[in-house]
Design an enzyme around this catalytic site. Structure first.
Site, PDB file in Angstrom:
ATOM      1  N   GLU A  89     -16.205  15.021  28.449  1.00 30.36           N
ATOM      2  CA  GLU A  89     -16.406  13.578  28.512  1.00 30.36           C
ATOM      3  C   GLU A  89     -15.766  13.021  29.773  1.00 30.36           C
ATOM      4  O   GLU A  89     -14.816  13.594  30.306  1.00 30.36           O
ATOM      5  CB  GLU A  89     -15.783  12.903  27.284  1.00 30.36           C
ATOM      6  CG  GLU A  89     -16.497  13.291  25.995  1.00 30.36           C
ATOM      7  CD  GLU A  89     -15.862  12.682  24.750  1.00 30.36           C
ATOM      8  OE1 GLU A  89     -16.546  12.621  23.732  1.00 30.36           O
ATOM      9  OE2 GLU A  89     -14.689  12.271  24.805  1.00 30.36           O
ATOM     10  N   CYS A 103     -12.535   8.131  35.319  1.00 28.07           N
ATOM     11  CA  CYS A 103     -11.560   9.052  34.747  1.00 28.07           C
ATOM     12  C   CYS A 103     -12.299  10.370  34.489  1.00 28.07           C
ATOM     13  O   CYS A 103     -13.178  10.446  33.635  1.00 28.07           O
ATOM     14  CB  CYS A 103     -11.024   8.444  33.451  1.00 28.07           C
ATOM     15  SG  CYS A 103      -9.830   9.495  32.639  1.00 28.07           S
ATOM     16  N   CYS A 110      -8.382  21.874  26.827  1.00 25.07           N
ATOM     17  CA  CYS A 110      -7.131  21.970  27.589  1.00 25.07           C
ATOM     18  C   CYS A 110      -6.227  22.993  26.919  1.00 25.07           C
ATOM     19  O   CYS A 110      -6.097  22.995  25.697  1.00 25.07           O
ATOM     20  CB  CYS A 110      -6.430  20.616  27.633  1.00 25.07           C
ATOM     21  SG  CYS A 110      -4.895  20.646  28.595  1.00 25.07           S
ATOM     22  N   CYS A 114      -0.590  19.611  23.990  1.00 26.30           N
ATOM     23  CA  CYS A 114       0.323  18.487  23.706  1.00 26.30           C
ATOM     24  C   CYS A 114       0.011  17.933  22.318  1.00 26.30           C
ATOM     25  O   CYS A 114      -1.152  17.753  21.953  1.00 26.30           O
ATOM     26  CB  CYS A 114       0.188  17.396  24.761  1.00 26.30           C
ATOM     27  SG  CYS A 114       0.560  18.016  26.419  1.00 26.30           S
ATOM     28  N   CYS A 117      -2.265  14.566  21.752  1.00 24.79           N
ATOM     29  CA  CYS A 117      -3.487  14.383  22.558  1.00 24.79           C
ATOM     30  C   CYS A 117      -4.694  15.023  21.874  1.00 24.79           C
ATOM     31  O   CYS A 117      -4.645  16.185  21.465  1.00 24.79           O
ATOM     32  CB  CYS A 117      -3.265  15.020  23.932  1.00 24.79           C
ATOM     33  SG  CYS A 117      -4.730  15.091  24.954  1.00 24.79           S
ATOM     34  N   GLU A 157      -6.118  20.094  32.348  1.00 24.16           N
ATOM     35  CA  GLU A 157      -4.935  20.066  33.214  1.00 24.16           C
ATOM     36  C   GLU A 157      -5.392  20.406  34.633  1.00 24.16           C
ATOM     37  O   GLU A 157      -5.657  21.575  34.953  1.00 24.16           O
ATOM     38  CB  GLU A 157      -3.901  21.077  32.677  1.00 24.16           C
ATOM     39  CG  GLU A 157      -2.748  21.363  33.602  1.00 24.16           C
ATOM     40  CD  GLU A 157      -2.058  20.124  34.170  1.00 24.16           C
ATOM     41  OE1 GLU A 157      -1.521  19.322  33.405  1.00 24.16           O
ATOM     42  OE2 GLU A 157      -2.072  19.974  35.409  1.00 24.16           O
ATOM     43  N   SER A 188      -3.256  13.742  37.686  1.00 24.11           N
ATOM     44  CA  SER A 188      -2.223  13.623  36.656  1.00 24.11           C
ATOM     45  C   SER A 188      -1.967  15.000  36.054  1.00 24.11           C
ATOM     46  O   SER A 188      -2.895  15.690  35.640  1.00 24.11           O
ATOM     47  CB  SER A 188      -2.695  12.657  35.569  1.00 24.11           C
ATOM     48  OG  SER A 188      -1.760  12.626  34.503  1.00 24.11           O
ATOM     49  N   SER A 211       3.046  13.461  33.607  1.00 22.96           N
ATOM     50  CA  SER A 211       3.209  13.020  32.227  1.00 22.96           C
ATOM     51  C   SER A 211       4.560  13.498  31.721  1.00 22.96           C
ATOM     52  O   SER A 211       4.687  14.616  31.232  1.00 22.96           O
ATOM     53  CB  SER A 211       2.077  13.592  31.368  1.00 22.96           C
ATOM     54  OG  SER A 211       0.847  13.153  31.888  1.00 22.96           O
ATOM     55  N   LEU A 212       5.552  12.631  31.863  1.00 23.00           N
ATOM     56  CA  LEU A 212       6.906  13.024  31.466  1.00 23.00           C
ATOM     57  C   LEU A 212       7.045  12.940  29.942  1.00 23.00           C
ATOM     58  O   LEU A 212       7.574  13.839  29.301  1.00 23.00           O
ATOM     59  CB  LEU A 212       7.933  12.118  32.155  1.00 23.00           C
ATOM     60  CG  LEU A 212       9.360  12.576  31.954  1.00 23.00           C
ATOM     61  CD1 LEU A 212       9.640  13.861  32.713  1.00 23.00           C
ATOM     62  CD2 LEU A 212      10.342  11.485  32.350  1.00 23.00           C
ATOM     63  N   THR A 213       6.594  11.832  29.383  1.00 24.05           N
ATOM     64  CA  THR A 213       6.590  11.598  27.929  1.00 24.05           C
ATOM     65  C   THR A 213       7.999  11.432  27.367  1.00 24.05           C
ATOM     66  O   THR A 213       8.262  10.481  26.652  1.00 24.05           O
ATOM     67  CB  THR A 213       5.833  12.715  27.176  1.00 24.05           C
ATOM     68  OG1 THR A 213       4.597  12.950  27.862  1.00 24.05           O
ATOM     69  CG2 THR A 213       5.528  12.323  25.745  1.00 24.05           C
ATOM     70  N   CYS A 330      -6.859   6.920  27.210  1.00 22.15           N
ATOM     71  CA  CYS A 330      -6.039   8.103  27.472  1.00 22.15           C
ATOM     72  C   CYS A 330      -5.832   8.925  26.219  1.00 22.15           C
ATOM     73  O   CYS A 330      -5.409   8.401  25.192  1.00 22.15           O
ATOM     74  CB  CYS A 330      -4.657   7.679  27.950  1.00 22.15           C
ATOM     75  SG  CYS A 330      -4.606   7.235  29.652  1.00 22.15           S
TER      76      CYS A 330
HETATM   77  N1  SAH Z   1      -3.667  16.788  31.480  1.00 24.43           N
HETATM   78  C1  SAH Z   1      -3.202  15.792  32.361  1.00 24.43           C
HETATM   79  C2  SAH Z   1      -4.188  14.662  32.559  1.00 24.43           C
HETATM   80  C3  SAH Z   1      -4.949  14.211  31.353  1.00 24.43           C
HETATM   81  S1  SAH Z   1      -4.039  13.397  30.079  1.00 24.43           S
HETATM   82  C4  SAH Z   1      -1.875  15.230  31.903  1.00 24.43           C
HETATM   83  O1  SAH Z   1      -1.461  15.521  30.785  1.00 24.43           O
HETATM   84  O2  SAH Z   1      -1.254  14.526  32.681  1.00 24.43           O
HETATM   85  C5  SAH Z   1      -3.799  11.767  30.778  1.00 24.43           C
HETATM   86  C6  SAH Z   1      -2.633  10.987  30.168  1.00 24.43           C
HETATM   87  O3  SAH Z   1      -2.908  10.619  28.825  1.00 24.43           O
HETATM   88  C7  SAH Z   1      -1.323  11.763  30.118  1.00 24.43           C
HETATM   89  O4  SAH Z   1      -0.300  11.002  30.710  1.00 24.43           O
HETATM   90  C8  SAH Z   1      -1.061  11.941  28.625  1.00 24.43           C
HETATM   91  O5  SAH Z   1       0.308  11.991  28.348  1.00 24.43           O
HETATM   92  C9  SAH Z   1      -1.717  10.730  28.050  1.00 24.43           C
HETATM   93  N2  SAH Z   1      -2.102  10.837  26.643  1.00 24.43           N
HETATM   94  C10 SAH Z   1      -2.548  11.924  25.992  1.00 24.43           C
HETATM   95  N3  SAH Z   1      -2.845  11.610  24.710  1.00 24.43           N
HETATM   96  C11 SAH Z   1      -2.583  10.295  24.554  1.00 24.43           C
HETATM   97  C12 SAH Z   1      -2.741   9.364  23.480  1.00 24.43           C
HETATM   98  N4  SAH Z   1      -3.257   9.726  22.323  1.00 24.43           N
HETATM   99  N5  SAH Z   1      -2.391   8.074  23.701  1.00 24.43           N
HETATM  100  C13 SAH Z   1      -1.917   7.675  24.901  1.00 24.43           C
HETATM  101  N6  SAH Z   1      -1.779   8.498  25.957  1.00 24.43           N
HETATM  102  C14 SAH Z   1      -2.108   9.796  25.792  1.00 24.43           C
HETATM  103 FE1  SF4 Z   2      -3.883  18.633  28.144  1.00 25.09          FE
HETATM  104 FE2  SF4 Z   2      -2.986  16.374  29.292  1.00 25.09          FE
HETATM  105 FE3  SF4 Z   2      -3.826  16.384  26.730  1.00 25.09          FE
HETATM  106 FE4  SF4 Z   2      -1.551  17.603  27.372  1.00 25.09          FE
HETATM  107  S1  SF4 Z   2      -1.976  15.399  27.539  1.00 25.09           S
HETATM  108  S2  SF4 Z   2      -3.155  18.467  26.036  1.00 25.09           S
HETATM  109  S3  SF4 Z   2      -2.027  18.425  29.384  1.00 25.09           S
HETATM  110  S4  SF4 Z   2      -5.061  16.791  28.532  1.00 25.09           S
END
Ligand code: SAH
Ligand code: SF4
Length: 344
Positions: A89, A103, A110, A114, A117, A157, A188, A211-213, A330
């Site tokens: 997508e 985007c 992936c 995470c 996600c 990723e 990202s 993506s530090l989180t 996201c």
């Molecule tokens: N894989 C890469 C880029 C895609 S994810 C990465 O992880 O950076 C893009 C962004 O969406 C990341 O910052 C991730 O932390 C965030 N993200 C993932 N799942 C999410 C969700 N359910 N709600 C809000 N942000 C989310």
């Molecule tokens: Fe992959 Fe980014 Fe989702 Fe983590 S947040 S599973 S790296 S797409």
């Protein structure tokens, strides 16, 4: 699997089309950058030559649009069917100033897993080729008009598929092709340290978001398994190296899940960890993914988190919540995909 012309540099196009004159490759490259989807549109190529090309290369694009979903806020999500039957997508998000941000996905699924996600819950099938990446850009542009920004924040990723992402970015940056400025493109990453080092050394010098989180090691490992391979100290060292090489400010992304990583302790840990880095922070209130055990942070939690960052002098902003009506925000990508099996 053969690559489609859409993801090729001019010399590669010349080879694939077996042109005798090199400039013909550049001619086709220009047309593709302007969104041409068949040889008949290429009016400066002689008709007989166009017929030869059509016979040799029956399809210019490798993928097709399988489904279109438009949100009330104007965001558009496309499901793209790939040549092997797999799907990804991509989304076009438009802000109030009219900026159109594409985007794009870099992988089918992936591998990073995470916990918060949707894409991570699908598992990983394969990397996308530069053709499959650029086609997402053209499909979105054909429906929504000129695109001003590109973010590699879709599925996958990007730093685990850096060579194909690099080829796609070369086309996006080339003034003779799409011609975006390097500041309008963002990669990202979940924090793939060798990829960050590779980018620092060889470019392209586009914007980098990480993506530090969470900056609390146990919390980050629970939410992002990547932290067990590349821990917070190693990540920080790579980012310092990146900043020394490029002089660029980095964006840190913090998806906030209520109660999990949204408290004052998390905000203070981020401030501590970011000391010595030149960063801005993008806070993303968690977007709902059915079946995942998280919740959105409360408004109070969110505001307190942002205040702690700002009080310590870190520029922080809250990511706009666009595309949620079509599960296109996201971390929500993948809900139209049933299973990541070829032919599914
Ligand atoms: N894989 C890469 C880029 C895609 S994810 C990465 O992880 O950076 C893009 C962004 O969406 C990341 O910052 C991730 O932390 C965030 N993200 C993932 N799942 C999410 C969700 N359910 N709600 C809000 N942000 C989310
Ligand atoms: Fe992959 Fe980014 Fe989702 Fe983590 S947040 S599973 S790296 S797409």
């Amino acid at each position: 699997m053969d690559k489609a012309l859409t993801g090729m540099a001019p010399a590669e196009i010349a080879g694939a089309c077996s042109f005798r004159e090199a400039f013909r490759g550049r001619q086709v490259y220009h047309w593709l950058a302007r969104g041409a989807t068949d040889f008949d549109a290429m009016s400066d190529i002689a008709k007989a030559e166009r017929e030869r090309l059509k016979a040799r290369i029956p399809r210019i694009y490798s993928s097709t649009v399988a489904q279109e979903l438009e949100d009330e806020d104007g965001s558009l999500k496309l499901q793209i069917r790939l040549k092997d039957g797999a799907a990804v997508e991509c989304v076009l998000l438009e802000d109030i100033e009219g900026r159109k941000t594409a985007c794009l996905s870099s992988q089918v699924g992936c591998p990073m897993g995470c916990a918060f996600c949707k894409t991570g819950s699908l598992g990983f099938l394969r990397n996308l080729g530069s053709d499959e990446i650029i086609e997402q850009f053209h499909f979105l542009g054909a429906r929504k008009g000129e695109i001003s920004n590109v973010v590699f924040m879709g599925m996958g990723e990007p730093l685990l598929n850096l060579e194909e992402v690099r080829k796609a970015i070369a086309i996006l940056l080339d003034p003779e092709a799409i011609g975006l400025s390097r500041r309008k493109i963002t990669i990202s990453t979940s924090g793939i340290v060798p990829g960050i080092r590779d980018l620092a050394a060889k470019g392209p010098q586009v914007r980098l978001a990480v993506s530090l989180t969470s900056a609390i090691p146990g919390t980050r490992s629970d939410l992002m398994p990547v932290n067990k391979s590349y821990g917070l100290e190693e990540l920080k060292a790579a980012l310092i190296e990146y900043q020394e090489a490029t002089g660029e400010r980095i964006t840190l992304e913090a998806a906030l899940m209520g109660g999990a990583n949204s408290g004052a302790d998390s905000a203070r840990a981020l401030v501590e960890w970011a000391r010595g880095l030149h960063v801005q922070v993008n806070v993303i209130p968690w977007n709902k993914v059915p079946g995942l055990p998280f919740s959105e942070p409360s408004r109070d939690e969110l505001e307190a988190y942002l205040r702690i960052l700002e009080d310590s002098g870190i520029e922080a902003s809250r990511r706009m919540r666009r595309g949620r009506g079509v599960m296109g925000a996201c971390g929500q990508l993948g809900d139209t995909l049933k299973a990541q099996e070829p032919g599914a």
